[in-house]
Design an enzyme around this catalytic site. Structure first.
Site, mmCIF file in Angstrom:
data_model
loop_
_atom_site.group_PDB
_atom_site.id
_atom_site.type_symbol
_atom_site.label_atom_id
_atom_site.label_comp_id
_atom_site.label_asym_id
_atom_site.label_seq_id
_atom_site.Cartn_x
_atom_site.Cartn_y
_atom_site.Cartn_z
ATOM 1 N N HIS A 197 -7.348 0.713 -6.472
ATOM 2 C CA HIS A 197 -7.562 -0.141 -5.290
ATOM 3 C C HIS A 197 -8.232 -1.444 -5.765
ATOM 4 C CE1 HIS A 197 -7.822 -1.323 -1.255
ATOM 5 N NE2 HIS A 197 -8.704 -0.487 -0.760
ATOM 6 N N ARG A 222 -13.313 -8.911 1.640
ATOM 7 C CA ARG A 222 -11.886 -8.654 1.382
ATOM 8 C C ARG A 222 -11.072 -9.886 1.753
ATOM 9 N NH1 ARG A 222 -9.831 -3.445 1.334
ATOM 10 N NH2 ARG A 222 -7.890 -4.502 0.791
ATOM 11 N N ARG A 230 0.879 -1.178 0.000
ATOM 12 C CA ARG A 230 0.000 0.000 0.000
ATOM 13 C C ARG A 230 0.909 1.218 0.000
ATOM 14 N NH1 ARG A 230 -5.327 1.346 3.530
ATOM 15 N NH2 ARG A 230 -6.119 -0.058 1.916
ATOM 16 N N ASP A 249 -17.223 7.046 -1.515
ATOM 17 C CA ASP A 249 -15.973 6.905 -0.757
ATOM 18 C C ASP A 249 -15.738 8.234 -0.040
ATOM 19 O OD1 ASP A 249 -13.481 6.045 0.142
ATOM 20 O OD2 ASP A 249 -12.527 6.059 -1.824
ATOM 21 N N GLN A 253 -10.090 -4.039 -3.445
ATOM 22 C CA GLN A 253 -11.397 -3.586 -2.953
ATOM 23 C C GLN A 253 -12.487 -3.848 -4.001
ATOM 24 O OE1 GLN A 253 -12.126 -2.121 0.242
ATOM 25 N NE2 GLN A 253 -14.119 -2.782 -0.498
ATOM 26 N N CYS A 271 -16.287 1.403 0.515
ATOM 27 C CA CYS A 271 -15.111 0.581 0.849
ATOM 28 C C CYS A 271 -14.712 0.706 2.316
ATOM 29 C CB CYS A 271 -13.949 0.943 -0.071
ATOM 30 S SG CYS A 271 -13.355 2.625 0.103
HETATM 31 N N1 NVA Z 1 -9.982 6.458 -1.464
HETATM 32 C C1 NVA Z 1 -9.603 6.085 -0.119
HETATM 33 C C2 NVA Z 1 -9.837 4.627 0.097
HETATM 34 C C3 NVA Z 1 -9.527 4.133 1.477
HETATM 35 C C4 NVA Z 1 -9.666 2.655 1.623
HETATM 36 C C5 NVA Z 1 -8.157 6.451 0.108
HETATM 37 O O1 NVA Z 1 -7.344 6.275 -0.814
HETATM 38 O O2 NVA Z 1 -7.831 6.914 1.203
HETATM 39 N N1 CP Z 2 -11.190 -0.330 2.424
HETATM 40 C C1 CP Z 2 -9.927 -0.376 2.847
HETATM 41 O O1 CP Z 2 -8.987 -0.612 2.094
HETATM 42 O O2 CP Z 2 -9.794 -0.171 4.187
HETATM 43 P P1 CP Z 2 -8.449 0.061 4.996
HETATM 44 O O3 CP Z 2 -7.917 1.411 4.616
HETATM 45 O O4 CP Z 2 -8.869 0.002 6.437
HETATM 46 O O5 CP Z 2 -7.475 -1.018 4.644
#
Ligand code: NVA
Ligand code: CP
Length: 309
Positions: A129, A293, A102, A225, A132, A265
């Site tokens: 992502h 997930r 990540r 989101d 997800q 998500c």
């Molecule tokens: N769009 C959000 C998703 C979090 C799971 C982010 O990138 O923070």
């Molecule tokens: N939806 C998702 O990826 O959640 P986290 O940021 O908690 O991993």
């Protein structure tokens, strides 16, 4: 060797297999039946951003498959002290069987994968992502489809995206293009989706709407989101003003088909991108979505390491 760096990395046949395999793996989990094809395999998880779901689902998932995990963050590794990404990839991938990352820019994970000896999974970047969306699609199939022919229920459907043109939106575009559904997108001005990021050259699989209510008309799934994704926190106050009308509420849900589902998500901010009455209401499947997930990623890890079984 295959990586899963964006949704478009896999074919229709591979998604058909993965969704069928996920159903089997989930059934075994629910029946307390052991499923350990990855004994002696190790997953390295690299987090440069915070996480709850991604960490727990990958970590628990790998242990359940019989393997083990190593958890690294920028702060507690040399990644945060400017060791070149290529060197980190060369070293880490000599010691483990699989890597989940990540991070910020997609270029970083691409570079890691290019120098890795083992498969690399995108656990979220600024652009995509894919894990997800894998879970979201499996959740839709569970609620509206048939596990024997999982992709069928997606064809011709409308998924409405309300909010930021972010990593989730880009990944929905890739999924729609491959799997044959349409995304209705409504974002505030200045936060539009750039479909070239998703690699789309035509607009056949998406439609853009200024008005989120219009975008919700006829939707089979409404999803949103956070207004501010990780890495964009400095824009938080400006975004709160710009996104004020992009809050999924009951009025928007009433424009969708009566059997429409709601997904997010997570993490969610009730009263910002979604009203509590929607996310905690009868059309919401967010807890199934979060749980899935675990199951989709177990199928994904097994597939990347052992191929189709
Ligand atoms: N769009 C959000 C998703 C979090 C799971 C982010 O990138 O923070
Ligand atoms: N939806 C998702 O990826 O959640 P986290 O940021 O908690 O991993």
């Amino acid at each position: 060797m295959k990586h899963f760096l964006q949704f478009s990395d896999f074919t229709l046949d591979e998604y058909d297999y993965l969704f069928k395999r996920t159903a089997l793996i989930k059934h075994k989990f629910k029946s307390y039946e052991r499923h350990q094809p990855l004994v002696d395999r190790t997953l390295a998880m690299i987090f440069e951003k915070a996480s709850t779901r991604t960490r727990v689902s990958f970590e628990a998932g790998m242990y359940q498959l019989g393997g083990s995990v190593v958890h690294l963050t920028t702060g507690d590794s040399q990644l945060g002290r400017a060791e070149p990404i290529e060197d980190s990839a060369r070293v880490i991938s000599r010691m483990v069987d699989l890597v989940m990352i990540r991070t910020y820019g997609q270029d970083k994970i691409n570079k890691f994968a290019a120098h890795s000896r083992v498969p690399v999974i995108n656990g979220l970047t600024n652009e995509f992502h894919p894990c997800q969306i894998l879970a979201d699609l499996f959740t839709f199939i569970e609620h509206r489809g048939d596990s024997k022919n999982p992709l069928e229920c997606l064809k011709g459907k409308v998924v409405t995206w309300v909010g930021d043109g972010n990593n989730m939106a880009n990944t929905w575009l890739q999924a729609a293009d491959l799997l044959g559904f349409t995304v209705h997108i409504s974002t505030p001005r200045g936060y539009e989706v750039d479909h070239s990021i998703a690699g789309l050259t035509t607009n056949h699989s998406f439609k853009v709407f200024d008005d989120p209510l219009e975008a919700c008309k006829g939707a089979d799934l409404v999803t949103t989101d956070v207004w501010t994704s990780m890495g964009f926190e400095a824009e938080n106050e400006t975004r709160k003003i710009a996104f004020n009308d992009w809050c999924v509420d009951q009025e928007m849900m009433s424009k969708a088909t009566p059997q429409a589902l709601f997904m997010h998500c997570l993490p969610a901010h009730r009263g910002e991108e979604v009203q509590a009455e929607v996310i905690d209401g009868p059309q919401s499947v967010v807890w199934d979505e979060a749980e899935n997930r675990l199951h989709v990623q177990k199928a994904l890890m097994e597939y990347l390491l052992l191929g189709a079984l």
